[in-house]
Design an enzyme around this catalytic site. Sequence first.
Site, mmCIF file in Angstrom:
data_model
loop_
_atom_site.group_PDB
_atom_site.id
_atom_site.type_symbol
_atom_site.label_atom_id
_atom_site.label_comp_id
_atom_site.label_asym_id
_atom_site.label_seq_id
_atom_site.Cartn_x
_atom_site.Cartn_y
_atom_site.Cartn_z
ATOM 1 N N GLU A 146 30.271 50.577 21.530
ATOM 2 C CA GLU A 146 31.587 50.460 21.802
ATOM 3 C C GLU A 146 32.050 51.461 22.952
ATOM 4 O OE1 GLU A 146 36.011 50.138 19.723
ATOM 5 O OE2 GLU A 146 34.101 51.298 18.617
ATOM 6 N N ASP A 181 36.684 46.345 22.414
ATOM 7 C CA ASP A 181 37.880 46.794 21.709
ATOM 8 C C ASP A 181 38.869 46.686 22.936
ATOM 9 O OD1 ASP A 181 40.202 48.271 20.841
ATOM 10 O OD2 ASP A 181 39.003 49.164 19.226
ATOM 11 N N GLN A 209 38.138 43.846 19.024
ATOM 12 C CA GLN A 209 39.173 44.382 18.143
ATOM 13 C C GLN A 209 40.448 44.518 18.981
ATOM 14 O OE1 GLN A 209 36.956 48.151 17.558
ATOM 15 N NE2 GLN A 209 36.588 47.754 15.221
ATOM 16 N N GLU A 245 42.257 46.872 14.328
ATOM 17 C CA GLU A 245 42.064 48.169 14.009
ATOM 18 C C GLU A 245 43.192 48.905 14.661
ATOM 19 O OE1 GLU A 245 38.313 51.287 14.654
ATOM 20 O OE2 GLU A 245 38.920 50.335 16.469
#
Length: 264
Positions: A146, A181, A209, A245
Amino acid sequence: MPRFAANLSMMYTEHDFLDRFAAASADGFQAVEYLFPYDHDATELRRRLEEHGLTQVLFNAPPGSWESGERGTAALPGREAETHSGIDRALEYAAALGCPRVHVMAGLVRPEATAEERAKHRDTYLANLAWAAERAAAAGIDILIEPINGRDMPGYFLRRQAEAHAVVQEVGAANLKVQLDLYHCQIVEGDLTATLRRDLPTGRVGHLQIAGVPDRHEPDHGELNVRHLFGVVDDLGFDGWIGCEYRPRAGTSEGLGWLDDYRR
């Protein structure tokens, strides 16, 4: 329609950790993710998942000494044995929890690192990820990497989407994928619609995310048009999970209006 997983490290913190599974299920979540499971027995975690009809979709491999500020070891030369041991431990938990994805954190690099030093970090990263992917493939588990923004995590080795996809392509393992993300991506490079349209069809994105930008609260607070982004994800046929998240501003359940509106 996108599927959402509650992140139990950030959401439902008004409850003790083991009680967050019930709270997430009561709010209609069918899946959960969190940072680390290692403070709890895998059998107890599995029981909570089964009791509340939840699927475990993601957690992180051991990151080194989190309390001392470490944020992964996979890109740190000299830490290979620790990295491999941590990945083995993560895979044991993943098998016990029926979790198909493990995020392996790269680690922090000194800002004054030379190009030669960064190249050595990258070589270490590639070798560790190749080892992890091979180990995980036997269990049917994906290894994820990530990109993380430098404001929240200064010095993190992997920051941009193109860098992550280059690593995945260079390693060449079918079960090594990118964890996209949208919060981190917006802060570092923006252009989220184009990023989704470019990267989701490649098959290299294994998990999404979301959080509001800039404050990492509910995703509908801030500069993101999440309805539009969810529509793009839907149009592209992404069948994975979107991890929530974010840090609720005032009570997790009270802040789920965005999700209730989307479900309607």
